[in-house]
Write an enzyme that holds these catalytic residues in place. Structure first.
Site, mmCIF file in Angstrom:
data_model
loop_
_atom_site.group_PDB
_atom_site.id
_atom_site.type_symbol
_atom_site.label_atom_id
_atom_site.label_comp_id
_atom_site.label_asym_id
_atom_site.label_seq_id
_atom_site.Cartn_x
_atom_site.Cartn_y
_atom_site.Cartn_z
ATOM 1 N N GLY A 190 -24.659 1.509 0.899
ATOM 2 C CA GLY A 190 -25.965 1.975 0.451
ATOM 3 C C GLY A 190 -25.933 3.258 -0.349
ATOM 4 O O GLY A 190 -26.978 3.730 -0.797
ATOM 5 N N PHE A 231 -12.707 -6.282 1.990
ATOM 6 C CA PHE A 231 -13.836 -5.900 1.135
ATOM 7 C C PHE A 231 -15.152 -6.173 1.857
ATOM 8 O O PHE A 231 -16.139 -6.606 1.250
ATOM 9 C CB PHE A 231 -13.818 -6.633 -0.205
ATOM 10 C CG PHE A 231 -12.799 -6.127 -1.189
ATOM 11 C CD1 PHE A 231 -12.125 -4.936 -0.982
ATOM 12 C CD2 PHE A 231 -12.516 -6.839 -2.344
ATOM 13 C CE1 PHE A 231 -11.180 -4.469 -1.885
ATOM 14 C CE2 PHE A 231 -11.582 -6.388 -3.267
ATOM 15 C CZ PHE A 231 -10.918 -5.200 -3.023
ATOM 16 N N SER A 285 -16.208 -2.792 -1.556
ATOM 17 C CA SER A 285 -15.675 -1.552 -2.145
ATOM 18 C C SER A 285 -16.628 -0.373 -2.007
ATOM 19 O O SER A 285 -16.589 0.565 -2.810
ATOM 20 C CB SER A 285 -15.306 -1.759 -3.621
ATOM 21 O OG SER A 285 -14.310 -2.753 -3.757
ATOM 22 N N LEU A 299 -17.311 -4.286 2.871
ATOM 23 C CA LEU A 299 -18.397 -3.460 2.347
ATOM 24 C C LEU A 299 -18.408 -3.459 0.812
ATOM 25 O O LEU A 299 -18.989 -2.569 0.196
ATOM 26 C CB LEU A 299 -18.289 -2.030 2.885
ATOM 27 C CG LEU A 299 -18.577 -1.877 4.382
ATOM 28 C CD1 LEU A 299 -18.280 -0.456 4.849
ATOM 29 C CD2 LEU A 299 -20.021 -2.243 4.701
ATOM 30 N N LEU A 315 -21.903 -1.782 -0.149
ATOM 31 C CA LEU A 315 -22.767 -2.112 0.985
ATOM 32 C C LEU A 315 -22.907 -0.960 1.990
ATOM 33 O O LEU A 315 -23.469 -1.145 3.060
ATOM 34 C CB LEU A 315 -22.231 -3.368 1.690
ATOM 35 C CG LEU A 315 -22.249 -4.630 0.803
ATOM 36 C CD1 LEU A 315 -21.581 -5.792 1.508
ATOM 37 C CD2 LEU A 315 -23.687 -4.993 0.417
ATOM 38 N N TYR A 331 0.856 -1.202 0.000
ATOM 39 C CA TYR A 331 0.000 0.000 0.000
ATOM 40 C C TYR A 331 0.887 1.245 0.000
ATOM 41 O O TYR A 331 1.678 1.430 0.916
ATOM 42 C CB TYR A 331 -0.909 0.044 1.231
ATOM 43 C CG TYR A 331 -1.864 -1.100 1.407
ATOM 44 C CD1 TYR A 331 -2.204 -1.959 0.374
ATOM 45 C CD2 TYR A 331 -2.451 -1.337 2.653
ATOM 46 C CE1 TYR A 331 -3.090 -3.013 0.568
ATOM 47 C CE2 TYR A 331 -3.342 -2.386 2.852
ATOM 48 C CZ TYR A 331 -3.647 -3.226 1.808
ATOM 49 O OH TYR A 331 -4.517 -4.268 2.004
#
Length: 314
Positions: free
Chosen positions: A220, A211, A215, A213, A218, A54
């Site tokens: 919303g 992951f 990316s 969520l 989730l 990263y």
């Protein structure tokens, strides 16, 4: 104060939500990174997840930017003993693969960037099929025996290679994997459930899903006609075009409304309630994104909530 969870057989106890460090030094600069880390720690969070690669994918970056910022924050706050630091080896441009020599050199480089004398949890980031599991496990065990690493984990590993690694470690009396980091969420269940989860379950291995969520899907915020400014918006929005994605969003909306919670909170709470899962991972670019994530630690979904979400995501 939210209770900490045991992380498998690692001997480590962690907050129910791990904070992903993939955005640090990428979409979160030093100021935002410090602000997010401060807010997470203030809420009782103690589990930071990063990797030596990263954020090497950014033009002008070399990899290690996230580790460096985390190391600077730990030094500035003087709280190293309070934080469980997890990082990964195998993908840094200068330390590719999992040969014994590469893993050891990568660990030393991570320790320097993190400005610490030990890594709490050290993962192999991606499997390297060219290296026998015996060599990988032995190298990791030597890092533990040297005091440079406290516990070891694996990410992106097949059930077969995981089982081979565990069998060898047990046979030789070496440090075994105690944590697994798979891709796993409401719209990506077959990436973990099945043979991989079965190995983890019978071996007492804790799962720390990435992951969590999907990316950002989730959370919303991805809806028909909505425009979201995010570096990962393309992969997240792709779920909108699937029947499963639409079913999951509808179920999340129902549970969120019933519970007075954010959609992201519900998605993380469902994942945290799944068998073998110790702490999902989620990242935040700024402190404003944190409350919905942190709230998962205090949201107990009912059996009916869990069934609705599980069936919608099948």
């Amino acid at each position: 104060m939210t209770s900490l969870r045991p992380l498998g057989s690692s001997g480590l106890d962690v907050f129910p939500l791990g904070l992903g460090g993939n955005v640090f030094g990428w979409t979160a600069d030093r100021s935002d990174t410090f602000a997010v880390l401060d807010a997470y720690a203030a809420a009782g969070g103690n589990f930071l997840d990063t990797a030596d690669v990263y954020s090497a994918w950014v033009d002008g970056h070399q990899g290690g930017e996230s580790e460096t910022l985390i190391g600077q924050w730990l030094a500035a706050r003087g709280n190293r003993s309070d934080i469980v630091v997890a990082t990964k080896a195998g993908s840094h441009p200068d330390f590719k693969g999992l040969s014994a020599a590469t893993v050891k050199r990568a660990a030393d480089a991570s320790l320097k960037r993190l400005d610490t004398d030990h890594i709490d949890l050290y993962y192999t980031h991606f499997d390297d099929p060219t290296v026998p599991v015996e060599e990988i496990v032995t190298a990791l065990d030597e890092l533990v025996r040297a005091g440079k690493v406290r516990a070891v984990g694996a990410s992106n590993l097949t059930a077969e290679r995981l089982q081979e690694s565990l069998d060898f470690a047990d046979r030789e009396g070496l440090t075994r994997y105690s944590v697994l980091q798979p891709e796993y969420n409401l719209v990506s269940r077959d990436t973990y459930e099945g043979r991989l989860q079965a190995v983890a379950s019978r071996s007492g291995i804790a799962a720390v899903p990435y992951f969590a969520l999907a990316s950002g899907f989730l959370t919303g915020k991805y809806r028909p006609g909505a425009t979201v400014g995010s570096a990962r918006s393309g992969s997240a929005a792709a779920h909108l075009g699937t029947e499963r994605g639409q079913r999951v969003l509808a179920a999340l909306d129902t549970v969120a409304a019933d519970r007075g919670a954010e959609v992201a909170t519900v998605a993380l709470a469902w994942l945290a309630a799944r068998p073998t899962v110790a702490a999902p991972l989620a990242s935040a670019r700024n402190p404003e994104q944190l409350p919905a994530l942190l709230a998962m630690a205090d949201l107990d979904l009912t059996p009916e909530d869990l069934t609705l979400l599980t069936e919608a995501s099948a």
